[in-house]
Design an enzyme around this catalytic site. Sequence first.
Site, PDB file in Angstrom:
ATOM      1  N   CYS A  66       0.868  -1.181   0.000  1.00 12.57           N
ATOM      2  CA  CYS A  66       0.000   0.000   0.000  1.00 12.57           C
ATOM      3  C   CYS A  66       0.903   1.228   0.000  1.00 12.57           C
ATOM      4  CB  CYS A  66      -0.994  -0.026   1.169  1.00 12.57           C
ATOM      5  SG  CYS A  66      -0.272   0.023   2.816  1.00 12.57           S
ATOM      6  N   THR A  68       2.139   3.266   2.459  1.00 10.21           N
ATOM      7  CA  THR A  68       3.218   3.175   3.448  1.00 10.21           C
ATOM      8  C   THR A  68       3.562   1.746   3.831  1.00 10.21           C
ATOM      9  OG1 THR A  68       1.593   3.245   5.221  1.00 10.21           O
ATOM     10  CG2 THR A  68       2.549   5.361   4.530  1.00 10.21           C
ATOM     11  N   HIS A  99      14.679 -15.244  10.925  1.00 15.70           N
ATOM     12  CA  HIS A  99      14.244 -15.299  12.328  1.00 15.70           C
ATOM     13  C   HIS A  99      12.732 -15.409  12.497  1.00 15.70           C
ATOM     14  CE1 HIS A  99      18.102 -13.380  14.252  1.00 15.70           C
ATOM     15  NE2 HIS A  99      18.389 -14.337  13.372  1.00 15.70           N
ATOM     16  N   ASN A 100      11.964 -14.823  11.594  1.00 18.91           N
ATOM     17  CA  ASN A 100      10.507 -14.742  11.794  1.00 18.91           C
ATOM     18  C   ASN A 100       9.709 -15.606  10.832  1.00 18.91           C
ATOM     19  OD1 ASN A 100      11.578 -11.474  11.939  1.00 18.91           O
ATOM     20  ND2 ASN A 100      10.833 -12.434  13.798  1.00 18.91           N
TER      21      ASN A 100
HETATM   22  C1  RB5 Z   1      -4.074   5.378   0.675  1.00 24.11           C
HETATM   23  O1  RB5 Z   1      -4.130   6.755   0.466  1.00 24.11           O
HETATM   24  C2  RB5 Z   1      -3.167   5.065   1.855  1.00 24.11           C
HETATM   25  O2  RB5 Z   1      -3.794   5.455   3.033  1.00 24.11           O
HETATM   26  C3  RB5 Z   1      -2.814   3.585   1.892  1.00 24.11           C
HETATM   27  O3  RB5 Z   1      -2.183   3.244   0.696  1.00 24.11           O
HETATM   28  C4  RB5 Z   1      -1.884   3.123   2.989  1.00 24.11           C
HETATM   29  O4  RB5 Z   1      -0.708   3.882   2.996  1.00 24.11           O
HETATM   30  C5  RB5 Z   1      -2.477   2.962   4.302  1.00 24.11           C
HETATM   31  O5  RB5 Z   1      -1.815   2.601   5.277  1.00 24.11           O
END
Ligand code: RB5
Length: 157
Positions: A66, A68, A99-100
Amino acid sequence: MKKIAIASDHGGFDLKESVIAHLLNDGWEIDDLGPSSEDSVDYPDYGVKLAEAIANKKVERGIVICGTGVGMSIVVNRFPGIRGTLCSDVYTAKMCREHNDSNILIMGGRVIGKGLASEIVDTWLSTEFEGGRHQRRLDKINEIDANLKSKSPGQAR
Ligand code: RB5
């Protein structure tokens, strides 16, 4: 045939397409769980698809992206047996396998570049779990899941 599942939201779409091209070039079979465009979607919908594919043993390991990597981390790690690990560097990609026994690689499409992502993916895919004392620790995580399940409301005691 080496097979892996992959999913993203719109924030991870561009990096998902890049990772797919990289893996196809390396001989992997890809189960692309979407989305198929950069249109806005909700990351839980695609995190669940990916986590279920692993939890139901349709495929052994997966990659989810996603913006982040944080939203996808929260979603996939709600599933028992899922060990999703957010990686923005190659060292973490290696250690989370050794390790995980990470079974889902999570990345942030707005955080890292495509070249680094390819190195992270290659390291994560080629590093084996070390077992031993690390297995003992994973067993304790599985115990947490089992204890929570037995205490959840509505469960027979
Ligand atoms: C989408 O805008 C963003 O919130 C999503 O991709 C992600 O980073 C959420 O944690």
